[in-house]
Design a protein around this motif. Sequence first.
Motif, PDB file in Angstrom:
ATOM      1  N   LEU A 219      -5.561 -12.166 -11.005  1.00  0.00           N
ATOM      2  CA  LEU A 219      -6.915 -12.655 -10.728  1.00  0.00           C
ATOM      3  C   LEU A 219      -7.317 -12.401  -9.285  1.00  0.00           C
ATOM      4  CD1 LEU A 219      -6.769 -16.096 -12.581  1.00  0.00           C
ATOM      5  CD2 LEU A 219      -8.074 -14.078 -13.288  1.00  0.00           C
ATOM      6  N   SER A 220      -6.325 -12.372  -8.398  1.00  0.00           N
ATOM      7  CA  SER A 220      -6.572 -12.183  -6.971  1.00  0.00           C
ATOM      8  C   SER A 220      -5.906 -10.889  -6.514  1.00  0.00           C
ATOM      9  CB  SER A 220      -6.018 -13.363  -6.162  1.00  0.00           C
ATOM     10  OG  SER A 220      -6.613 -14.575  -6.591  1.00  0.00           O
ATOM     11  N   TYR A 221      -6.647 -10.117  -5.711  1.00  0.00           N
ATOM     12  CA  TYR A 221      -6.160  -8.805  -5.300  1.00  0.00           C
ATOM     13  C   TYR A 221      -6.180  -8.683  -3.785  1.00  0.00           C
ATOM     14  CZ  TYR A 221      -6.876  -7.684 -10.210  1.00  0.00           C
ATOM     15  OH  TYR A 221      -6.825  -7.689 -11.581  1.00  0.00           O
ATOM     16  N   ALA A 222      -5.202  -7.955  -3.250  1.00  0.00           N
ATOM     17  CA  ALA A 222      -5.153  -7.681  -1.813  1.00  0.00           C
ATOM     18  C   ALA A 222      -4.996  -6.182  -1.611  1.00  0.00           C
ATOM     19  CB  ALA A 222      -3.993  -8.425  -1.160  1.00  0.00           C
ATOM     20  N   PHE A 223      -5.491  -5.718  -0.480  1.00  0.00           N
ATOM     21  CA  PHE A 223      -5.440  -4.284  -0.148  1.00  0.00           C
ATOM     22  C   PHE A 223      -4.801  -4.110   1.215  1.00  0.00           C
ATOM     23  CE2 PHE A 223      -7.209  -0.800   2.295  1.00  0.00           C
ATOM     24  CZ  PHE A 223      -7.115   0.283   1.436  1.00  0.00           C
ATOM     25  N   ARG A 232     -10.758   4.042   2.173  1.00  0.00           N
ATOM     26  CA  ARG A 232     -12.006   3.295   1.974  1.00  0.00           C
ATOM     27  C   ARG A 232     -12.485   3.390   0.536  1.00  0.00           C
ATOM     28  NH1 ARG A 232     -13.004   5.652   7.142  1.00  0.00           N
ATOM     29  NH2 ARG A 232     -13.046   4.096   8.816  1.00  0.00           N
ATOM     30  N   ARG A 233     -12.334   4.555  -0.069  1.00  0.00           N
ATOM     31  CA  ARG A 233     -12.742   4.697  -1.474  1.00  0.00           C
ATOM     32  C   ARG A 233     -11.896   3.823  -2.381  1.00  0.00           C
ATOM     33  NH1 ARG A 233     -13.317  10.958  -3.031  1.00  0.00           N
ATOM     34  NH2 ARG A 233     -13.795  10.014  -5.067  1.00  0.00           N
ATOM     35  N   VAL A 234     -10.600   3.769  -2.113  1.00  0.00           N
ATOM     36  CA  VAL A 234      -9.714   2.940  -2.929  1.00  0.00           C
ATOM     37  C   VAL A 234     -10.067   1.465  -2.770  1.00  0.00           C
ATOM     38  CG1 VAL A 234      -7.327   2.160  -3.208  1.00  0.00           C
ATOM     39  CG2 VAL A 234      -7.821   4.604  -2.970  1.00  0.00           C
ATOM     40  N   GLU A 235     -10.307   1.042  -1.543  1.00  0.00           N
ATOM     41  CA  GLU A 235     -10.626  -0.371  -1.309  1.00  0.00           C
ATOM     42  C   GLU A 235     -11.950  -0.757  -1.973  1.00  0.00           C
ATOM     43  OE1 GLU A 235     -11.942  -4.019   0.982  1.00  0.00           O
ATOM     44  OE2 GLU A 235     -12.942  -2.090   0.700  1.00  0.00           O
ATOM     45  N   ALA A 236     -12.950   0.112  -1.870  1.00  0.00           N
ATOM     46  CA  ALA A 236     -14.237  -0.159  -2.510  1.00  0.00           C
ATOM     47  C   ALA A 236     -14.089  -0.220  -4.028  1.00  0.00           C
ATOM     48  CB  ALA A 236     -15.254   0.914  -2.125  1.00  0.00           C
ATOM     49  N   ALA A 237     -13.278   0.692  -4.577  1.00  0.00           N
ATOM     50  CA  ALA A 237     -13.046   0.690  -6.021  1.00  0.00           C
ATOM     51  C   ALA A 237     -12.299  -0.571  -6.448  1.00  0.00           C
ATOM     52  CB  ALA A 237     -12.259   1.931  -6.427  1.00  0.00           C
ATOM     53  N   VAL A 249     -11.135  -9.874  -4.509  1.00  0.00           N
ATOM     54  CA  VAL A 249     -10.242  -9.408  -3.440  1.00  0.00           C
ATOM     55  C   VAL A 249     -10.149 -10.509  -2.395  1.00  0.00           C
ATOM     56  CG1 VAL A 249      -9.912  -7.701  -1.612  1.00  0.00           C
ATOM     57  CG2 VAL A 249     -10.791  -6.984  -3.855  1.00  0.00           C
ATOM     58  N   ILE A 250      -8.958 -11.032  -2.187  1.00  0.00           N
ATOM     59  CA  ILE A 250      -8.767 -12.157  -1.269  1.00  0.00           C
ATOM     60  C   ILE A 250      -8.361 -11.703   0.126  1.00  0.00           C
ATOM     61  CG2 ILE A 250      -8.159 -13.763  -3.118  1.00  0.00           C
ATOM     62  CD1 ILE A 250      -5.184 -13.313  -2.220  1.00  0.00           C
ATOM     63  N   ALA A 251      -7.868 -10.474   0.252  1.00  0.00           N
ATOM     64  CA  ALA A 251      -7.414  -9.969   1.551  1.00  0.00           C
ATOM     65  C   ALA A 251      -7.512  -8.455   1.571  1.00  0.00           C
ATOM     66  CB  ALA A 251      -5.971 -10.402   1.827  1.00  0.00           C
ATOM     67  N   SER A 252      -7.922  -7.938   2.724  1.00  0.00           N
ATOM     68  CA  SER A 252      -8.054  -6.493   2.859  1.00  0.00           C
ATOM     69  C   SER A 252      -7.807  -6.116   4.321  1.00  0.00           C
ATOM     70  CB  SER A 252      -9.458  -6.056   2.436  1.00  0.00           C
ATOM     71  OG  SER A 252      -9.592  -4.656   2.515  1.00  0.00           O
ATOM     72  N   ALA A 253      -6.904  -5.169   4.554  1.00  0.00           N
ATOM     73  CA  ALA A 253      -6.596  -4.750   5.921  1.00  0.00           C
ATOM     74  C   ALA A 253      -6.400  -3.243   5.976  1.00  0.00           C
ATOM     75  CB  ALA A 253      -5.346  -5.457   6.431  1.00  0.00           C
ATOM     76  N   PHE A 254      -7.108  -2.615   6.913  1.00  0.00           N
ATOM     77  CA  PHE A 254      -6.971  -1.178   7.156  1.00  0.00           C
ATOM     78  C   PHE A 254      -6.178  -0.964   8.443  1.00  0.00           C
ATOM     79  CE2 PHE A 254     -10.875  -1.417   4.659  1.00  0.00           C
ATOM     80  CZ  PHE A 254     -10.738  -0.370   3.764  1.00  0.00           C
ATOM     81  N   GLU A 265      -1.446  -5.611  10.745  1.00  0.00           N
ATOM     82  CA  GLU A 265      -2.235  -5.634   9.518  1.00  0.00           C
ATOM     83  C   GLU A 265      -1.415  -6.193   8.351  1.00  0.00           C
ATOM     84  OE1 GLU A 265      -3.801  -2.544  12.280  1.00  0.00           O
ATOM     85  OE2 GLU A 265      -1.816  -3.103  11.513  1.00  0.00           O
ATOM     86  N   ALA A 266      -0.134  -5.803   8.286  1.00  0.00           N
ATOM     87  CA  ALA A 266       0.722  -6.305   7.218  1.00  0.00           C
ATOM     88  C   ALA A 266       0.916  -7.818   7.338  1.00  0.00           C
ATOM     89  CB  ALA A 266       2.073  -5.590   7.258  1.00  0.00           C
ATOM     90  N   GLN A 267       1.103  -8.295   8.548  1.00  0.00           N
ATOM     91  CA  GLN A 267       1.286  -9.732   8.762  1.00  0.00           C
ATOM     92  C   GLN A 267       0.030 -10.513   8.368  1.00  0.00           C
ATOM     93  OE1 GLN A 267       2.446 -10.718  12.745  1.00  0.00           O
ATOM     94  NE2 GLN A 267       3.293 -12.700  12.164  1.00  0.00           N
ATOM     95  N   GLN A 268      -1.123  -9.969   8.722  1.00  0.00           N
ATOM     96  CA  GLN A 268      -2.391 -10.620   8.381  1.00  0.00           C
ATOM     97  C   GLN A 268      -2.546 -10.759   6.868  1.00  0.00           C
ATOM     98  OE1 GLN A 268      -5.849  -8.343   9.626  1.00  0.00           O
ATOM     99  NE2 GLN A 268      -6.950  -9.038   7.822  1.00  0.00           N
ATOM    100  N   VAL A 269      -2.296  -9.673   6.149  1.00  0.00           N
ATOM    101  CA  VAL A 269      -2.438  -9.696   4.695  1.00  0.00           C
ATOM    102  C   VAL A 269      -1.353 -10.560   4.059  1.00  0.00           C
ATOM    103  CG1 VAL A 269      -2.274  -8.282   2.617  1.00  0.00           C
ATOM    104  CG2 VAL A 269      -3.607  -7.477   4.549  1.00  0.00           C
TER     105      VAL A 269
END
Length: 438
Positions: A219-223, A232-237, A249-254, A265-269
């Motif tokens: 139900l919840s997704y992170a990127f 960016r295309r993958v995250e938008a999709a 999407v509950i978390a997203s980090a580039f 970024e990994a620690q944040q997510v």
Amino acid sequence: MTCAKPSRASRFSPTLLLAACLFFAACETTPTRPPAPISTGEPRATPGTVPVEQAETDALDEEALAELEDEALEDLTTGYIPPHMTGRDVKRAAVLLPFSHPRSEVRVEAEGLLAGIELAMFNRGEESFVILPKDTAGMRSTAEARALEALEEEVDIIIGPLFAANVEAVRGHALEAEVPVVAFSNAATAAGGGAYLISLAPEEDVARIVDVAARRGALSYAFLGPRTGYGRRVEAALRREAALNGGSVIASAFYDASNEAPVDEAQQVARQIEAESEAAPGTVAVLIPERGVKLRAVAPLLPYYGVDIRRIQLLGTGQWNDPSVWREPTLSGAIFPAPDPENEERFRESYERIYNREPTRLASIGYDAGALASALASADALTTAGVVTQDGFRGVNGLFRFRLDGTAERSLAVLQIKPDEGAVPIEFGFESFDPPAF
């Protein structure tokens, strides 16, 4: 042993699905004559049995052969016809690829794409199909010039180009001439206007893998991925597909693509993932669109920063279809979309038998494009209407069809990484685009 040709009825079937013998190639034969070198720009007839007329032509001196070819080119209103094909209903495919691109890896992929196209037509056994390879050098202006040249030769279909800018330069001219373009770019901007992208788009990967994850309870997704056009295309999709499947999407980090260890970024997510999975175990899925060594460096950062991998579902894209990453312990149990492994293996074996080398990364896409063109030629349907048939086509990379906007809808398998078995299919692609019967 040779592959039997499809019956007349099957060749004209409205489904136009590509026959299994096209790429399973139980054929033990090899082309009896090597193809013309790409650098010459010479037209290529389909590899296969050399007709008597061609054998006789081969014995002529170069001057006599040139005269025959000049005669064949005199009336361009009927298109180019090689001397040995005079009198036949010849179909022509222009293949626009960057054979002389400055970067060696691009040249290698261009060669692989052309080899895949030739292999498809060899397996198909189309004796009246001519391939006209044309070098774009990867340049927009050159691609446009080669396309105009091909249209003057009255080609029935253009296969290629590879780059988006080249496709954009070609498609308008082809549309005006009512010639379909089946291109290899995966940039969404290149689709439409008469161009149909046969490439494996990241949006199709995400749609397939999120569908499976949602049915497994996500139900919840992170990127966690690179700050690139692909990322960016993958995250938008992911955001779009999560919403369509009732999730978010509950978390997203580039991170910068050059960052070999994106710890911040990994620690944040990781903090957000762990909090969510503690509250609702088994409902969190994490997508990491990386490949190779970089994937093996990024994925372990999640458990390092406290994520219990056993309580989440790791998701990948088609970039994970690489045995070198399956040994990473963090990826055990992870799932990713890919073509049917058996199809890929059969294609690889056939390619190596014919060309004595491993296929390039894009060679199978070239095969699918060549097989599509060959199937449509057999059905006398080398038109836009034929390309967008809703029944679709079956290739090495699975069942696919083109949407009216020029993008491809695909049926992909889903593989799960297991410690002792590698990547094992847990779902195969569907067999038809028709709604299931109840």
